[in-house]
Design a protein around this motif. Structure first.
Motif, PDB file in Angstrom:
ATOM      1  N   ILE A  37       1.025  -1.133   0.038  1.00  0.00           N
ATOM      2  CA  ILE A  37      -0.023   0.022   0.031  1.00  0.00           C
ATOM      3  C   ILE A  37       0.686   1.148   0.003  1.00  0.00           C
ATOM      4  CG2 ILE A  37      -2.206  -0.977   1.036  1.00  0.00           C
ATOM      5  CD1 ILE A  37      -0.951   0.734   3.688  1.00  0.00           C
ATOM      6  N   LEU A  38       0.286   2.398  -0.627  1.00  0.00           N
ATOM      7  CA  LEU A  38       1.068   3.517  -0.488  1.00  0.00           C
ATOM      8  C   LEU A  38       1.099   3.987   0.996  1.00  0.00           C
ATOM      9  CD1 LEU A  38       2.026   5.671  -2.539  1.00  0.00           C
ATOM     10  CD2 LEU A  38      -0.202   6.708  -2.338  1.00  0.00           C
ATOM     11  N   GLU A  39       2.315   4.673   1.249  1.00  0.00           N
ATOM     12  CA  GLU A  39       2.375   4.732   2.632  1.00  0.00           C
ATOM     13  C   GLU A  39       2.474   6.224   2.749  1.00  0.00           C
ATOM     14  OE1 GLU A  39       4.757   2.930   5.191  1.00  0.00           O
ATOM     15  OE2 GLU A  39       4.335   0.752   4.217  1.00  0.00           O
ATOM     16  N   THR A  40       1.648   6.780   3.783  1.00  0.00           N
ATOM     17  CA  THR A  40       1.618   8.550   3.733  1.00  0.00           C
ATOM     18  C   THR A  40       1.813   8.367   5.538  1.00  0.00           C
ATOM     19  OG1 THR A  40      -0.886   8.615   3.921  1.00  0.00           O
ATOM     20  CG2 THR A  40       0.330   8.971   1.865  1.00  0.00           C
ATOM     21  N   ASP A  41       2.224   9.705   5.909  1.00  0.00           N
ATOM     22  CA  ASP A  41       2.206   9.689   7.483  1.00  0.00           C
ATOM     23  C   ASP A  41       0.698  10.267   8.066  1.00  0.00           C
ATOM     24  OD1 ASP A  41       2.203  12.124   6.562  1.00  0.00           O
ATOM     25  OD2 ASP A  41       4.066  13.021   7.719  1.00  0.00           O
ATOM     26  N   ARG A  42      -0.142  10.448   7.154  1.00  0.00           N
ATOM     27  CA  ARG A  42      -1.465  10.796   7.490  1.00  0.00           C
ATOM     28  C   ARG A  42      -2.358  10.320   6.601  1.00  0.00           C
ATOM     29  NH1 ARG A  42      -3.110  14.433  10.868  1.00  0.00           N
ATOM     30  NH2 ARG A  42      -4.874  14.705   9.556  1.00  0.00           N
ATOM     31  N   ASN A  43      -3.559   9.925   7.362  1.00  0.00           N
ATOM     32  CA  ASN A  43      -4.493   9.168   6.582  1.00  0.00           C
ATOM     33  C   ASN A  43      -5.505  10.199   5.920  1.00  0.00           C
ATOM     34  OD1 ASN A  43      -3.525   6.766   6.932  1.00  0.00           O
ATOM     35  ND2 ASN A  43      -4.501   6.549   8.766  1.00  0.00           N
ATOM     36  N   SER A  44      -5.379  11.269   5.306  1.00  0.00           N
ATOM     37  CA  SER A  44      -6.315  12.157   4.795  1.00  0.00           C
ATOM     38  C   SER A  44      -6.278  12.213   3.305  1.00  0.00           C
ATOM     39  CB  SER A  44      -5.841  13.735   4.829  1.00  0.00           C
ATOM     40  OG  SER A  44      -4.596  14.074   4.315  1.00  0.00           O
ATOM     41  N   TRP A  45      -7.329  12.202   2.723  1.00  0.00           N
ATOM     42  CA  TRP A  45      -7.283  12.118   1.052  1.00  0.00           C
ATOM     43  C   TRP A  45      -6.217  13.080   0.508  1.00  0.00           C
ATOM     44  CZ3 TRP A  45      -8.484  16.267  -1.314  1.00  0.00           C
ATOM     45  CH2 TRP A  45      -9.590  17.321  -0.763  1.00  0.00           C
TER      46      TRP A  45
END
Ligand code: ATP
Length: 816
Positions: A625-633
């Motif tokens: 999955i694409l990793e981001t440090d925040r779960n915002s769109w």
């Protein structure tokens, strides 16, 4: 390339629309004043449609200075926030991982043009009443095929074997006319309204009447495949010819002694000739190939031909088949009309006593009138509505209005250029979020290079799984080699609830077996499926399970738009069409589109919100999955964009020592500037160029072709698609590129310069293609524009734009 704010200041302005007013806020004041003065002299008042955003979007509180240094696009937006700012719809998301790490070259949500549509004022789409289907079959109580004059044999076959109990409106109006009268006809009805059967059924009925009575009892005369060629059907594409042939074969199962075949190119002329020689009663052909047979193979005897059908006539004219059609019509008319066939069967009286031409299309461009002049004599105009036909008969004029099926829901997504790619993926993700919600979608893109690129970008990069071992003694299933490079899983748009979505690509530069196999794979795919394609698929293509059509690039002319969206909502079924438009003048395009219900413009942010509500699957990574440090769109959108950009910049195997390939003059400039800082740093940068990544090459090529294609919108619609207002730098982002590559205005032929893709026609740049037909013919059998030398006008305009851009860039460099 390092994200040097100053450098981006220079480069980005170079890509900006020419009409735009540039406000300078960086550098020394003397330079600013000088630049501002220069700007005033050279530019007119700023076009309201090319307004820049405030830069406040999601990051309103972060200060203009910080934005300028981070995204490098300073000076091109005012400081006043605008009301249509998506930030007002929810709390602005904090800086994303990508932003913090400084890996983002130019942020997605800043410096975007503001839509001119006032979204607050618009009625909500759900407020509109669902419309009754306008292209559905009538009820069996209201009408049936027997009443229209078709024989019992044909009517029963339709009802029992093809599950067609009642005709559609166009069939109701056409069938009796073509059975009883011998006049020419122009059939015009909505997409998906059953025009194919409207002309096929009366032809089959009348040929059948040579050997059978009305009640189905046989006559003494026998008819078989050698009894003569009675009808020729011309269609613009090989796919459409094949499709018509499949429909006809199904109908002919009630009269298996009659034979139809296709001559469409893509296979050897010798085998086509052999098939014709064996005997054929109805021939389906592309114009180029038929002319070839008439001119060279001499196996076709047209003396018995009673019907010439021109399906999608306007498209054939558009593709340059006018000469071929003239030749075909001329040759058919020149030959003496045989009243009896070679076996002495009397044809006149049962078959038409003259040659009948039927012209057929959902839309009508001026060139159809020309085609009518070439091929029709005193034609009757048949439409789905009796009252329209009566009006035409009264006035003697042909009504040119055409419409989309009433039940088709249409929407337009107003998306700034930079956000196009992530918005497309978000739309696809939300479309396929649930299993079974949508089965098939078609994405229309302007050119083959761009289709190739988007397919490569969106397909899974994971190695193909090994085929499951077969039980002993059973032969392993052979993989279909034709679809190896055109069908793949679409990982990015899958979700845990819908883990398999298959991606397909189709365009006219693929070899014919690949085209046929890909279309078959898409039609028969049991998993949810997406087809990325050019206008090759816009006409006639009938895949009933298509529920969504996305026009990622708007059509070149309104009639083409009508055909594209008509790939869904067929024969009374529901369907949805979504059109991507850039904010600004493109929004005005909606006003000229035919619509039964209002087209609802939507802002991109709601699509992103819906699509990126969950994690994005990424092929080939450890976590998947694409990793981001925040779960915002918003952070998901930025991370996805960054992911694509990084994929493009990833080194190709063994490329470290290769000669660098610069995306643009500005990149070259950046490298030379680096050179001043020290040779070691410059060398490192040079090595970092990752020159031969095929995806990067493909992205650049796709971008160039896209821009050239953009310049070829029909003249009347160029006020909406103004090449000079296009922000090339922003558009480059939609291709995962950090800035616009050069080499756009050269007027080079797409076909000769396109990198060869697996599955492409092998020798398309050589004079002879495949079976020995000339390149000219092969091109004409394809159905895409050649965005090269042929469009000199577009090339000239692009060159002008590039010249002006270069001028702008040079003056910008002076500021630094
Ligand atoms: N009488 C009927 N009853 C039920 N389905 C029908 C009937 N006639 C045609 N169809 C179906 O409608 C669909 C559309 O038909 P067709 O392809 O002939 O439309 P068209 O008017 O030629 O569309 P386009 O303009 O897009 O080429 C096909 O799937 C066909 O099988």
């Amino acid at each position: 390339m390092a994200d040097d704010g100053d450098m981006f200041l220079n480069f980005e302005i170079g890509d900006a629309p020419i009409k735009q007013t540039v406000k300078y806020t960086g550098g020394r004041w003397r330079d600013r004043v000088k630049a501002q003065k220069g700007e005033k002299g050279g530019q007119t008042k700023q076009d309201s449609t090319a307004r820049r955003d405030t830069g406040a979007d999601y990051y309103a509180n972060r200060g203009a200075k910080r934005q300028r240094t981070e995204d490098g696009e300073s000076g091109r937006f005012s400081k006043t926030p605008r009301t249509s700012n998506p930030a007002e719809r929810g709390p602005p998301p904090p800086p994303t991982h990508a932003m913090k790490t400084g890996l983002v070259s130019s942020r997605l949500f800043t410096s975007n043009p503001v839509p001119v549509t006032d979204f607050e004022e618009l009625p909500q789409p759900e407020e509109a009443e669902p419309a009754q289907p306008s292209n559905a079959p009538l009820t069996a109580e209201a009408e049936n095929f027997l009443n229209l004059g078709l024989s019992r044999r044909v009517s029963q076959h339709l009802a029992t074997k093809l599950e067609m109990k009642a005709p559609t409106a166009i069939q109701k109006n056409t069938i009796p006319q073509l059975i009883k009268e011998d006049s020419d006809a122009f059939l015009q009805a909505e997409t998906g309204s059953g025009k194919t059967l409207a002309y096929l059924l009366p032809i089959v009925h009348r040929i059948l009447a040579l050997s059978h009575n009305e009640d189905g009892t046989p006559k003494s005369t026998k008819v078989h495949r050698n009894s003569g060629l009675f009808a020729i059907i011309l269609a613009p594409t090989r796919e459409l010819c094949k499709q018509i042939s499949v429909v006809l074969e199904k109908v002919l199962r009630c009269a298996p002694w009659l034979v139809c075949t296709t001559v469409i190119g893509g296979e050897s002329k010798k085998s086509e000739k052999a098939r014709i020689r064996k005997g054929v009663n109805i021939l389906i052909a592309t114009p180029g190939r038929l002319t070839d047979h008439l001119d060279n193979t001499k196996v076709l005897d047209v003396g018995t031909v009673r019907w010439l059908v021109l399906d999608e006539g306007d498209r054939m004219m558009e593709m340059g088949f006018e000469e071929d059609i003239r030749t075909i019509v001329g040759k058919i008319r020149a030959g003496e009309l045989q009243k009896k066939n070679a076996e002495g069967v009397v044809l006149d009286g049962v078959l038409p006593s003259r040659r009948v031409t039927v012209l057929c299309s959902a839309t009508m461009k001026m060139n159809v009138q020309k085609l009518g002049e070439i091929s029709l004599e005193d034609a009757i105009h048949i439409t789905a509505s009796k009252s329209d036909m009566e009006k035409d008969a009264e006035t003697g004029a042909v009504e040119t209005a055409f419409s989309a099926p009433a039940q088709l829901k249409q929407a337009a997504i107003i998306t700034p250029a930079k956000l196009r790619l992530v918005t497309l993926i978000a739309l696809l993700k939300s479309t396929f979020a649930r299993k079974g919600s949508v089965m098939k979608a078609i994405i229309f893109i302007s050119c083959a290079d761009s289709v190739d690129y988007h397919f490569e970008l969106l397909k899974s990069t994971a190695p193909k799984p090994e085929p499951e071992p077969k039980p002993e003694g059973e032969a392993p299933t052979k993989p279909n080699i034709h679809i190896e490079s055109t069908v793949a899983p679409a990982t990015y748009i899958t979700s845990p609830a819908n883990p398999t979505v298959m991606l397909h690509k189709l365009h006219g530069s693929l070899a014919q077996p690949v085209r046929s196999a890909t279309l078959k794979a898409f039609s028969e795919c049991k998993d949810p499926a997406v087809l990325i394609t050019t206008d090759i698929s816009s006409r006639g293509l009938d895949v009933p399970a298509v529920e969504l059509v996305i026009e990622y690039d708007p059509a070149f002319a309104v009639p083409d738009h009508v055909h594209r969206i008509g790939r869904t909502a067929r024969a009374g079924r529901a369907g949805k069409a979504v059109l991507f438009l850039l904010p600004g003048s493109e929004e005005g395009y909606i006003s000229i589109l035919p619509k039964s219900t209002p087209i609802a413009p939507q802002l991109y942010d709601s699509i992103l919100q819906k699509g990126f509500v969950t994690d994005i699957n990424v092929p080939g990574t450890e976590s998947g999955i694409l990793e981001t440090d925040r779960n915002s769109w918003a952070s998901r959108a930025e991370a996805l964009q960054l992911h694509f950009e990084q994929r493009l910049l990833a080194p190709a195997p063994g490329a470290a020592n290769a000669t660098p390939v610069f995306e643009s003059k500005s990149e070259k400039f950046a490298a030379s500037k680096q050179g001043k800082k020290g040779k070691a740093a410059a060398k490192k940068d040079t090595e970092d160029k990752k020159p031969d990544n095929p995806l990067l090459v493909s992205a650049r090529q796709a971008f160039r072709s896209h821009i050239r294609a953009y310049a070829t919108h029909v003249r009347e619609e160029r006020i909406y698609f103004d090449i000079t207002a296009l922000h090339l730098g922003h558009m480059a982002k939609a291709f995962g590129l950090r800035e616009a590559p050069g080499g756009i205005g050269g007027g080079v032929s797409r076909r000769t310069h396109r990198p060869v893709q697996p599955g492409d026609k092998t020798n398309k740049t050589s004079k002879s293609v495949g079976d020995g037909t000339s390149t000219r013919k092969a091109k004409k059998d394809d159905d895409e524009k050649d965005y090269g030398a042929a469009d000199e006008d577009a090339g000239r305009r692009m060159r002008e734009k590039m010249k002006m851009m270069m001028g702008n860039m040079a003056s910008e460099f002076n500021l630094g």
